[in-house]
Design a protein around this motif. Sequence first.
Motif, short mmCIF file in Angstrom:
data_model
loop_
_atom_site.label_atom_id
_atom_site.label_comp_id
_atom_site.label_asym_id
_atom_site.label_seq_id
_atom_site.Cartn_x
_atom_site.Cartn_y
_atom_site.Cartn_z
N GLY A 28 0.78 -1.23 0.00
CA GLY A 28 0.00 0.00 0.00
C GLY A 28 0.81 1.27 0.00
N ARG A 56 3.82 4.02 -2.08
CA ARG A 56 3.81 4.97 -3.20
C ARG A 56 3.73 4.28 -4.57
N TRP A 86 0.28 2.97 -5.16
CA TRP A 86 -0.60 4.09 -5.47
C TRP A 86 -0.38 4.59 -6.90
N SER A 101 -3.28 4.07 -9.52
CA SER A 101 -3.90 5.28 -10.07
C SER A 101 -3.83 5.28 -11.59
N ARG A 159 -4.97 0.67 5.73
CA ARG A 159 -4.57 1.86 5.00
C ARG A 159 -5.71 2.35 4.13
N ILE A 164 -5.54 3.33 1.02
CA ILE A 164 -5.32 3.20 -0.41
C ILE A 164 -6.43 2.41 -1.10
N LEU A 201 -8.45 3.96 -4.25
CA LEU A 201 -8.45 3.29 -5.56
C LEU A 201 -9.81 2.69 -5.91
N VAL A 236 0.88 8.46 -1.00
CA VAL A 236 -0.47 7.98 -1.24
C VAL A 236 -1.47 9.09 -0.94
N GLY A 237 -2.40 9.28 -1.87
CA GLY A 237 -3.43 10.30 -1.70
C GLY A 237 -3.16 11.56 -2.49
#
Length: 241
Positions: free
Chosen positions: A8, A10, A13, A17, A35, A37, A41, A106-107
């Motif tokens: 979970g 970078r 992500w 993504s 988490r 993520i 997603l 992430v995010g």
Amino acid sequence: MRLGIIGGGRAAWAFGSTWRRIGWPLAGIALRDDREIATLLETPRRSIEELAVDSELILIAVPDRAIEEVANAIPTTTAIIWHPSGSLTNVRRGFSLHPLKSLPPVGEPSDLRGTLLVFEGAHIDVGRKIADAAGARFAQIAAEQKPLYHAAAVFASNYVATLLDIAQQLIGIDNARGDLVALAQSAIENWRTHDDARRFTGPAARGDRDVMATHIEVLQMHPPLALIYQLLAERILASAK
């Protein structure tokens, strides 16, 4: 291509993504802890066993030290297993596909469009298909090249950020972070534009040893920084000839 993700961070992500942007399906994501993520997603949390059944590709996006352990934990599967590590070679007869990019947390907005994806291993057709669909660029290296390749990537990313930390520590001006970024960007642009001695500026490029000696003297209060300065200056002196 239906992707299952393990991990979970970078890289999970960034690839997740990108997968969503290009409209390819996600089989789910396997996580050890709670988490955000999976929610971000919009994909379900699944077990590794479930991903082994439902995925065409399985991305192992965990720290390098855990990749082999996680790969061995995946049951027999028809899915192609791959990871994004820049330093390690492929596992389970799959491939590695490393994005030559500093990935955001992430995010935060994350996309691999325009990124160089560096491939090693089997199933090169799959690696190229991922790069083409993502709008990324593609390069292939041999397994034995990976350690030196990754060291180069660290110099060009992590160590640049570390040198900016040092500059911020030393400069003695409040709120200079943005100005240091602008300075670094101008140096990078100059390096990008020129492939000869003109890529360097400053006292080492001019051969101004008196200035460099003064810098090294004031840096003696931080001996490791004085050594870093001297080594980099010597590199520029040698390269600028």
